[in-house]
Design an enzyme around this catalytic site. Structure first.
Site, PDB file in Angstrom:
ATOM      1  N   ARG A 147      57.465  34.596  34.687  1.00 53.46           N
ATOM      2  CA  ARG A 147      56.076  34.933  34.386  1.00 53.46           C
ATOM      3  C   ARG A 147      56.016  36.370  33.875  1.00 53.46           C
ATOM      4  O   ARG A 147      56.648  37.252  34.467  1.00 53.46           O
ATOM      5  CB  ARG A 147      55.248  34.790  35.673  1.00 53.46           C
ATOM      6  CG  ARG A 147      53.769  35.031  35.494  1.00 53.46           C
ATOM      7  CD  ARG A 147      53.036  34.939  36.829  1.00 53.46           C
ATOM      8  NE  ARG A 147      52.804  36.266  37.376  1.00 53.46           N
ATOM      9  CZ  ARG A 147      51.868  36.550  38.287  1.00 53.46           C
ATOM     10  NH1 ARG A 147      51.085  35.595  38.772  1.00 53.46           N
ATOM     11  NH2 ARG A 147      51.718  37.768  38.749  1.00 53.46           N
ATOM     12  N   TYR A 159      45.783  43.206  36.972  1.00 51.66           N
ATOM     13  CA  TYR A 159      46.307  42.187  37.880  1.00 51.66           C
ATOM     14  C   TYR A 159      47.774  41.875  37.569  1.00 51.66           C
ATOM     15  O   TYR A 159      48.145  41.746  36.404  1.00 51.66           O
ATOM     16  CB  TYR A 159      45.509  40.865  37.776  1.00 51.66           C
ATOM     17  CG  TYR A 159      46.327  39.739  38.375  1.00 51.66           C
ATOM     18  CD1 TYR A 159      46.405  39.600  39.746  1.00 51.66           C
ATOM     19  CD2 TYR A 159      47.113  38.908  37.576  1.00 51.66           C
ATOM     20  CE1 TYR A 159      47.232  38.662  40.322  1.00 51.66           C
ATOM     21  CE2 TYR A 159      47.947  37.961  38.136  1.00 51.66           C
ATOM     22  CZ  TYR A 159      47.999  37.845  39.506  1.00 51.66           C
ATOM     23  OH  TYR A 159      48.848  36.932  40.064  1.00 51.66           O
ATOM     24  N   ASP A 212      49.709  34.400  33.752  1.00 48.89           N
ATOM     25  CA  ASP A 212      48.564  34.149  34.642  1.00 48.89           C
ATOM     26  C   ASP A 212      47.354  34.953  34.150  1.00 48.89           C
ATOM     27  O   ASP A 212      47.379  36.190  34.187  1.00 48.89           O
ATOM     28  CB  ASP A 212      48.952  34.568  36.072  1.00 48.89           C
ATOM     29  CG  ASP A 212      47.922  34.162  37.108  1.00 48.89           C
ATOM     30  OD1 ASP A 212      46.814  33.724  36.720  1.00 48.89           O
ATOM     31  OD2 ASP A 212      48.226  34.275  38.319  1.00 48.89           O
ATOM     32  N   HIS A 214      44.462  34.737  35.570  1.00 54.28           N
ATOM     33  CA  HIS A 214      43.733  35.023  36.808  1.00 54.28           C
ATOM     34  C   HIS A 214      42.228  34.813  36.634  1.00 54.28           C
ATOM     35  O   HIS A 214      41.402  35.606  37.115  1.00 54.28           O
ATOM     36  CB  HIS A 214      44.050  36.437  37.312  1.00 54.28           C
ATOM     37  CG  HIS A 214      44.346  36.495  38.773  1.00 54.28           C
ATOM     38  ND1 HIS A 214      43.523  37.131  39.669  1.00 54.28           N
ATOM     39  CD2 HIS A 214      45.360  35.971  39.493  1.00 54.28           C
ATOM     40  CE1 HIS A 214      44.035  37.006  40.879  1.00 54.28           C
ATOM     41  NE2 HIS A 214      45.144  36.299  40.802  1.00 54.28           N
ATOM     42  N   GLU A 238      48.286  30.019  33.130  1.00 52.77           N
ATOM     43  CA  GLU A 238      47.762  29.737  34.465  1.00 52.77           C
ATOM     44  C   GLU A 238      46.349  30.293  34.629  1.00 52.77           C
ATOM     45  O   GLU A 238      46.058  31.400  34.172  1.00 52.77           O
ATOM     46  CB  GLU A 238      48.699  30.388  35.479  1.00 52.77           C
ATOM     47  CG  GLU A 238      48.228  30.282  36.898  1.00 52.77           C
ATOM     48  CD  GLU A 238      49.132  31.054  37.841  1.00 52.77           C
ATOM     49  OE1 GLU A 238      50.323  31.229  37.538  1.00 52.77           O
ATOM     50  OE2 GLU A 238      48.636  31.483  38.883  1.00 52.77           O
ATOM     51  N   GLU A 264      45.566  27.252  42.530  1.00 57.42           N
ATOM     52  CA  GLU A 264      45.953  28.017  43.726  1.00 57.42           C
ATOM     53  C   GLU A 264      44.789  28.250  44.681  1.00 57.42           C
ATOM     54  O   GLU A 264      45.023  28.497  45.856  1.00 57.42           O
ATOM     55  CB  GLU A 264      46.644  29.335  43.337  1.00 57.42           C
ATOM     56  CG  GLU A 264      45.734  30.340  42.662  1.00 57.42           C
ATOM     57  CD  GLU A 264      46.478  31.594  42.220  1.00 57.42           C
ATOM     58  OE1 GLU A 264      47.566  31.461  41.649  1.00 57.42           O
ATOM     59  OE2 GLU A 264      45.965  32.684  42.446  1.00 57.42           O
ATOM     60  N   ARG A 285      48.637  23.658  40.904  1.00 51.24           N
ATOM     61  CA  ARG A 285      49.293  24.755  41.629  1.00 51.24           C
ATOM     62  C   ARG A 285      48.829  24.919  43.066  1.00 51.24           C
ATOM     63  O   ARG A 285      49.011  25.980  43.679  1.00 51.24           O
ATOM     64  CB  ARG A 285      49.110  26.058  40.854  1.00 51.24           C
ATOM     65  CG  ARG A 285      49.704  25.999  39.466  1.00 51.24           C
ATOM     66  CD  ARG A 285      49.862  27.352  38.844  1.00 51.24           C
ATOM     67  NE  ARG A 285      50.844  28.125  39.563  1.00 51.24           N
ATOM     68  CZ  ARG A 285      50.589  29.071  40.456  1.00 51.24           C
ATOM     69  NH1 ARG A 285      49.358  29.363  40.753  1.00 51.24           N
ATOM     70  NH2 ARG A 285      51.555  29.711  41.043  1.00 51.24           N
ATOM     71  N   GLU A 341      56.704  28.786  41.830  1.00 48.64           N
ATOM     72  CA  GLU A 341      56.566  30.238  41.714  1.00 48.64           C
ATOM     73  C   GLU A 341      57.377  30.879  42.848  1.00 48.64           C
ATOM     74  O   GLU A 341      57.309  30.448  43.995  1.00 48.64           O
ATOM     75  CB  GLU A 341      55.086  30.618  41.850  1.00 48.64           C
ATOM     76  CG  GLU A 341      54.834  32.099  41.751  1.00 48.64           C
ATOM     77  CD  GLU A 341      53.345  32.444  41.924  1.00 48.64           C
ATOM     78  OE1 GLU A 341      52.612  31.651  42.543  1.00 48.64           O
ATOM     79  OE2 GLU A 341      52.931  33.505  41.421  1.00 48.64           O
ATOM     80  N   TRP A 405      38.093  38.648  39.757  1.00 53.09           N
ATOM     81  CA  TRP A 405      39.337  39.438  39.883  1.00 53.09           C
ATOM     82  C   TRP A 405      40.562  38.586  39.608  1.00 53.09           C
ATOM     83  O   TRP A 405      40.792  37.557  39.967  1.00 53.09           O
ATOM     84  CB  TRP A 405      39.482  40.077  41.270  1.00 53.09           C
ATOM     85  CG  TRP A 405      40.795  40.803  41.365  1.00 53.09           C
ATOM     86  CD1 TRP A 405      41.134  41.982  40.753  1.00 53.09           C
ATOM     87  CD2 TRP A 405      41.976  40.362  42.050  1.00 53.09           C
ATOM     88  NE1 TRP A 405      42.448  42.317  41.004  1.00 53.09           N
ATOM     89  CE2 TRP A 405      42.989  41.321  41.796  1.00 53.09           C
ATOM     90  CE3 TRP A 405      42.296  39.246  42.828  1.00 53.09           C
ATOM     91  CZ2 TRP A 405      44.283  41.217  42.302  1.00 53.09           C
ATOM     92  CZ3 TRP A 405      43.571  39.133  43.345  1.00 53.09           C
ATOM     93  CH2 TRP A 405      44.565  40.129  43.091  1.00 53.09           C
TER      94      TRP A 405
HETATM   95  C1  GCO Z   1      49.730  34.024  41.760  1.00 58.04           C
HETATM   96  C2  GCO Z   1      48.409  34.433  42.297  1.00 58.04           C
HETATM   97  C3  GCO Z   1      48.393  35.533  43.309  1.00 58.04           C
HETATM   98  C4  GCO Z   1      46.980  35.756  43.853  1.00 58.04           C
HETATM   99  C5  GCO Z   1      47.015  36.033  45.305  1.00 58.04           C
HETATM  100  C6  GCO Z   1      45.638  36.234  45.894  1.00 58.04           C
HETATM  101  O1  GCO Z   1      49.719  33.330  40.775  1.00 58.04           O
HETATM  102  O2  GCO Z   1      50.735  34.327  42.371  1.00 58.04           O
HETATM  103  O3  GCO Z   1      47.460  34.525  41.291  1.00 58.04           O
HETATM  104  O4  GCO Z   1      48.952  36.717  42.824  1.00 58.04           O
HETATM  105  O5  GCO Z   1      46.361  36.785  43.192  1.00 58.04           O
HETATM  106  O6  GCO Z   1      47.669  34.984  45.938  1.00 58.04           O
HETATM  107  O7  GCO Z   1      45.702  36.346  47.269  1.00 58.04           O
HETATM  108 MG    MG Z   2      47.874  32.882  39.973  1.00 54.81          MG
END
Ligand code: GCO
Ligand code: MG
Length: 405
Positions: A147, A159, A212, A214, A238, A264, A285, A341, A405
């Site tokens: 990634r 991030y 990602d 996010h 992602e 996630e 995920r 991951e 975020w």
């Molecule tokens: C990832 C995730 C994490 C989240 C975290 C939040 O893909 O690994 O996006 O980095 O930000 O798990 O608690």
């Molecule tokens: Mg993520």
């Protein structure tokens, strides 16, 4: 066999983890992970006050019935706190069942479908050069997928970068209030395609690449980014957009062929049902800790498989080694496996509390055969490392508007 005692254990070996230990009258015990990053104590209260009393004296072997009892029986179904609490119980019960049978959990699920679990690492950087240099290091270590996240010029604290900390596993110990970070969609969109262009120019197309977002983009912006990234052949993009409205993914899908991954923050199959049925995504995920345990993950995976969606469980360092081990058992079995991951095995401090059966070898996670999940929890060490209130950051657009975020 009867459940005689249940302990809800909280420790901060670099990050906060909520661990559940179910003890039986025969001395066999099971472990589960109940960690919800930044909301840990809500799960502790849910477990201690509402679930533990219902489980004492029950037969721990009746995993399905206990799961149904806690899910349907709550009336207030779903949600991250409820489902993490149920997940921890479910994991601990599979651990017990494995120990009683003398078999690793993957054997109870149906046995191995593969020899190793392909993992993707995180190459991060404050600059494009640093990110690409780190990608090279992952390739040297044998990773088949990586990634890429890079600080966006002009945006402090992007991030996925380490924000000056040395290790992911210490990243969170000390955020007594949510830090605020700026976000600019245009700065991001203008920068990211260049990162992947240079990654391909430098390292070719053999290494699989992931990114990602996010959840920072709207569906149409995600579609734009997807199109810009198409020439660089990503394994997946992602969390392109939030999927609170699952319809949104139809917009993305109708414009770009970039494979999409999400899940996630999903807690049940209902968060993903339309995404799966509409064939709007390629990878799911969801983590065992946040998706209600091993029992529902097996069902989710079988359902997703009918629509060619592959499982790629969340593997962030805010899931405890118990969850990572549960993922390894699940991944060895699950027919529609995508990728795992993987952020490494953590610090000495973390490993002084949790010992796990996992190892990494040339791009694959391996699992040592041990009954149950194969994780041990050192209660004495854990007790020395007390809980620290800690938050995830929040994002604001440059004009101050609160953003994802
Ligand atoms: C990832 C995730 C994490 C989240 C975290 C939040 O893909 O690994 O996006 O980095 O930000 O798990 O608690
Ligand atoms: Mg993520």
């Amino acid at each position: 066999m009867k459940i005689t005692e249940i302990k809800v254990l909280v420790s901060c070996p670099g990050r906060n983890f909520v661990t559940l230990k179910i003890i039986t009258d025969e001395g066999v015990y099971g472990l589960g992970d109940a960690t919800v990053n930044g909301r840990e104590m809500a799960v502790v209260a849910y477990l201690e006050e509402h679930l533990v009393p219902c489980l004492i004296n029950r037969d721990p072997q009746q995993i399905e019935d206990i799961w149904q009892y806690l899910y349907k029986g709550a009336y207030w179904r779903r949600g991250p706190i409820t489902m993490a609490a149920i997940a921890a119980i479910d994991m601990a019960l599979w651990d017990i069942k494995g120990k009683v049978a003398g078999l690793p959990v993957y054997q109870l699920l149906g046995g191995k479908s593969r020899n190793g679990i392909m993992a993707y690492g995180h190459a991060n950087g404050e600059t494009l050069e640093e990110t690409l240099h780190n990608l090279g290091k992952f390739i040297e270590q044998g990773y088949k997928a990586v990634r890429l996240q890079c600080a966006i010029p002009g945006l402090a604290g992007t991030y996925g970068t380490l924000e000056g900390k040395k290790d992911y596993f210490e990243l969170q110990g000390n955020r007594p209030l949510p830090p605020e970070q700026p976000w600019s969609t245009s700065k991001y969109m203008n920068f990211i395609p260049e990162l992947f262009k240079q990654a391909r120019e430098q390292y070719g197309y053999d290494i699989q690449l992931v990114h990602d977002v996010h959840s920072r983009l709207t569906p149409i912006e995600s579609a734009q980014l997807g199109k810009l990234l198409e020439p660089y052949n990503l394994m997946f993009l992602e969390d392109a957009s939030p999927a609170d409205n699952q319809e949104g993914y139809k917009v993305i899908r109708s414009h770009t062929t970039i494979p999409l991954a999400i899940g996630e923050i999903f807690n049940t199959v209902w968060d993903a049902k339309d995404l799966i049925v509409n064939q709007s995504i390629d990878y799911l995920r969801t983590a065992i800790t946040h998706g209600g345990g091993i029992t529902p993950m097996v069902k989710m995976a079988n359902f997703a498989d009918m629509y060619h969606v592959r499982m790629a469980p969340h593997g962030a360092p805010d899931l405890s080694p118990i969850c990572h081990a549960a993922h390894a058992h699940f991944n060895l079995w699950v027919p529609n496996f995508g990728v795992q991951e993987f952020i490494g095995f953590g610090t000495e401090k973390l490993n002084s509390v949790f010992s796990h059966p996992l190892s990494f070898d040339n791009g694959y996670i391996r699992l040592e055969d041990k009954p149950g999940l194969g994780v041990e929890y050192n209660e004495e060490e854990a007790a020395k490392l007390t809980y620290k209130r800690s938050y995830l950051p929040v994002s604001r657009l440059e004009d101050g508007t609160l953003w994802y975020w």
